[in-house]
Design a protein around this motif. Structure first.
Motif, mmCIF file in Angstrom:
data_model
loop_
_atom_site.group_PDB
_atom_site.id
_atom_site.type_symbol
_atom_site.label_atom_id
_atom_site.label_comp_id
_atom_site.label_asym_id
_atom_site.label_seq_id
_atom_site.Cartn_x
_atom_site.Cartn_y
_atom_site.Cartn_z
ATOM 1 N N GLY A 368 0.829 -1.203 0.000
ATOM 2 C CA GLY A 368 0.000 0.000 0.000
ATOM 3 C C GLY A 368 0.861 1.248 0.000
ATOM 4 O O GLY A 368 1.126 1.819 1.057
ATOM 5 N N LYS A 369 1.372 1.635 -1.177
ATOM 6 C CA LYS A 369 2.242 2.809 -1.350
ATOM 7 C C LYS A 369 3.523 2.701 -0.526
ATOM 8 O O LYS A 369 4.027 3.681 0.008
ATOM 9 C CB LYS A 369 1.494 4.101 -1.016
ATOM 10 N N LEU A 370 4.075 1.494 -0.450
ATOM 11 C CA LEU A 370 5.304 1.283 0.321
ATOM 12 C C LEU A 370 6.532 1.203 -0.576
ATOM 13 O O LEU A 370 7.620 0.846 -0.103
ATOM 14 C CB LEU A 370 5.183 0.007 1.168
ATOM 15 N N GLY A 371 6.388 1.554 -1.843
ATOM 16 C CA GLY A 371 7.522 1.550 -2.758
ATOM 17 C C GLY A 371 8.330 2.827 -2.738
ATOM 18 O O GLY A 371 9.153 3.061 -3.632
ATOM 19 N N LEU A 372 8.110 3.647 -1.729
ATOM 20 C CA LEU A 372 8.883 4.868 -1.507
ATOM 21 C C LEU A 372 9.637 4.702 -0.193
ATOM 22 O O LEU A 372 9.052 4.280 0.814
ATOM 23 C CB LEU A 372 7.954 6.085 -1.447
ATOM 24 N N PRO A 373 10.933 4.998 -0.166
ATOM 25 C CA PRO A 373 11.752 4.674 1.018
ATOM 26 C C PRO A 373 11.203 5.227 2.325
ATOM 27 O O PRO A 373 11.264 4.553 3.359
ATOM 28 C CB PRO A 373 13.117 5.269 0.673
ATOM 29 N N GLU A 374 10.656 6.462 2.298
ATOM 30 C CA GLU A 374 10.172 7.053 3.546
ATOM 31 C C GLU A 374 8.962 6.305 4.103
ATOM 32 O O GLU A 374 8.754 6.259 5.324
ATOM 33 C CB GLU A 374 9.844 8.532 3.354
ATOM 34 N N ASN A 375 8.150 5.727 3.220
ATOM 35 C CA ASN A 375 7.020 4.920 3.680
ATOM 36 C C ASN A 375 7.476 3.534 4.123
ATOM 37 O O ASN A 375 6.988 2.981 5.118
ATOM 38 C CB ASN A 375 5.980 4.783 2.568
ATOM 39 N N ALA A 376 8.409 2.963 3.367
ATOM 40 C CA ALA A 376 8.854 1.602 3.658
ATOM 41 C C ALA A 376 9.620 1.524 4.977
ATOM 42 O O ALA A 376 9.470 0.546 5.721
ATOM 43 C CB ALA A 376 9.718 1.080 2.511
ATOM 44 N N ILE A 377 10.427 2.532 5.294
ATOM 45 C CA ILE A 377 11.212 2.447 6.523
ATOM 46 C C ILE A 377 10.292 2.451 7.741
ATOM 47 O O ILE A 377 10.568 1.762 8.747
ATOM 48 C CB ILE A 377 12.258 3.593 6.599
ATOM 49 N N LEU A 378 9.187 3.171 7.667
ATOM 50 C CA LEU A 378 8.213 3.126 8.758
ATOM 51 C C LEU A 378 7.564 1.753 8.835
ATOM 52 O O LEU A 378 7.329 1.225 9.927
ATOM 53 C CB LEU A 378 7.156 4.211 8.562
#
Length: 513
Positions: A368-378
């Motif tokens: 769910g929109k986790l292909g961006l580093p700032e979202n994925a690290i969370l």
């Protein structure tokens, strides 16, 4: 003069039709250049047109630009500093760097790895001793998107890209197709339609399931799809425009007619019978078996955790899909208002299994929109062992966010089965772009981890992230999500495994395409 102009235009048309780098130009010669021209002068135009870099949805211009440049192995750096409004944006994520970060390996260093390898912290199915337990070689993988929802060339490009980037690809509920057979490891997703393992009445058939697993050794895990974040409680829809003769034959449906998947499974009816079905699939295949679900009513997960504790049966992994996730076709109200967004939903489900003492026995996957580093690290700080990326992977192979997925008229040949529209998409070129994007996500996740003083994203804790609200208040992410001490972090055994595995031999990055 007119003849000269005509010759130039003809030369441009020939070039556009024969080049393989840009699907848009192959499908729309000459006029496709207008998009790239407007994109190149965008910063200047936006001084006069009131549309900023962060206003577009679902992916902003900045986010899309980062994905495109990562895919092309171009410069992913941005100049002049952030244009985000950090102090007045609600719930703005801040990564709290360590005063003593870990060293960053550089080319020619002994520890440098051009693929930025980052395996999952957990072995999926390891806790339950599955015969074919699996440690995903990558923490970033390609989400389940069916052949049919995406075109054949897009599926092939993503599969080839997954192989180059050493990650897995989800099949989507449409099942395993010939276009998944280009070297990438697979997670076979089985939805309510049981495509690939159904009898003539549309019910699950064990013999066909076993045949598919035996015929495809690249299948490494089984994922039972209970619901999808963008359309939970609704079942799947493949619009008639996308139901070609090949897809109709593969799925056992009628060509040119809307293909609806039921809203619920016929092979089980509650958490207890679901666990029986999971154990059946695991025993017959030896593979780890997990669930994909959006999060609405949490009672189901409480019942599942309780039964796992009491009965000894269990799922090997959970893929939690956020309500902000993507879909090829869904009613707007379901996309906008049904199911929790990822952060809220995942934290609730993780808490249920953590309280039951099961957090180390199950692997957790986020989407769910986790292909961006700032979202994925969370997501990793919340307890994810891997993340799946869907629309971001589509963008990496040429999607321009035209939002025509449900019509079959995707202009870049990604979300369509039209042979004419697909002709612009060259899987050989786009596969390297998909791989380059996936590698770049891993690279920046590892950079963020080292900035926090740890070697792997799974070792980042919620105490190392904070939220700033629009009134200058700061809250620890652990407090925001009500996490207990020790939640969201791997066990000591898994931590030791990660440190051991990271001492690996460097490999080569996919060639630029």
């Amino acid at each position: 003069m007119l003849i000269a102009v005509g010759v130039i235009l003809l030369a441009v048309v020939v070039h556009d039709l024969t080049q393989r780098q840009h699907a848009l130009l192959r499908n729309f010669p000459i006029i496709g250049h207008l998009r790239y021209l407007l994109e190149s002068v965008g910063p200047e135009l936006r001084q006069y047109i009131v549309v900023d870099n962060d206003s577009e949805k679902p992916f902003s211009r900045d986010q899309r630009r980062w994905i495109y440049t990562a895919a092309k192995q171009a410069d992913t750096y941005f100049g002049f500093g952030t244009d985000n409004d950090m102090e007045t944006t609600p719930s703005y994520v801040i990564v709290k760097q360590s005063t003593f970060p870990l060293a960053e390996p550089h080319p020619n260093d002994a520890a440098y790895d051009d693929l930025f390898s980052a395996p999952a912290a957990k072995v999926f199915g390891g806790a339950r001793r599955r015969v074919r337990a699996y440690r995903p070689p990558s923490i970033v993988n390609v989400s389940s998107m069916s052949y049919g929802s995406l075109g054949a060339k897009a599926i092939e490009a993503l599969n080839r890209g997954a192989a180059l980037a050493s990650c897995y690809q989800g099949t989507g509920e449409g099942g395993v197709s010939p276009h998944h057979g280009f070297g990438g490891e697979l997670v076979w997703q089985i939805g309510t339609g049981y495509f690939g393992c159904r009898d003539p009445q549309g019910r699950f058939e064990l013999a066909r399931f076993k045949d598919v697993v035996e015929a495809h050794p690249e299948i490494r895990m089984i994922e039972l799809k209970l619901s999808q974040g963008a359309k939970p409680g609704l079942g799947g829809l493949l619009p008639a425009a996308k139901v070609t003769s090949e897809i109709a034959e593969m799925r056992g449906i009628v060509e040119g007619v809307d293909c609806w998947s039921p809203t619920y499974h016929s092979a089980f009816h509650d958490a207890d019978s679901l666990l029986d079905f999971v154990e059946l699939l695991a025993s017959e295949s030896g593979l780890p078996v997990g669930l994909k679900s959006a999060v609405g009513q949490v009672d189901f997960f409480r019942a599942l955790a309780s039964l796992m504790v009491d009965s000894g049966r269990g799922v090997d992994f959970l893929t939690i899909d956020g309500g902000e996730g993507g879909t090829g076709a869904s009613p707007l109200v379901f996309s906008d208002h049904v199911a929790f967004p990822f952060k809220v939903g995942f934290a609730q489900v993780y808490g249920v299994f953590a309280e039951a003492g099961l957090k180390d026995d199950i692997a957790f996957v986020g989407s769910g929109k986790l292909g961006l580093p700032e979202n994925a690290i969370l997501a990793f700080a919340l307890g994810c062992d891997a993340v799946n990326v869907g629309r971001e992977a589509m963008l990496s192979i040429g999607c321009i966010q035209s939002q025509r997925c449900h019509t079959g008229r995707c202009p870049t040949g990604v979300a369509t089965n039209s042979p004419w529209r697909q002709r612009g998409l060259d899987p050989a070129v786009k596969s390297t772009r998909a791989a380059s994007y996936l590698v770049q996500v891993r690279k920046e996740l590892l950079q963020l981890s080292r900035a926090c003083g740890v070697a792997h994203p799974a070792l980042v804790t919620l105490d190392q992230l904070s939220f700033v609200d629009d009134r200058f208040a700061v809250r620890s992410a652990a407090d925001v999500f009500n996490y207990e001490p020790g939640w969201g972090t791997p066990s000591e055994v898994d931590r030791n495994d990660i440190h051991r595995i990271l001492a690996h031999r460097p490999t080569e990055r996919p060639a630029s395409g």
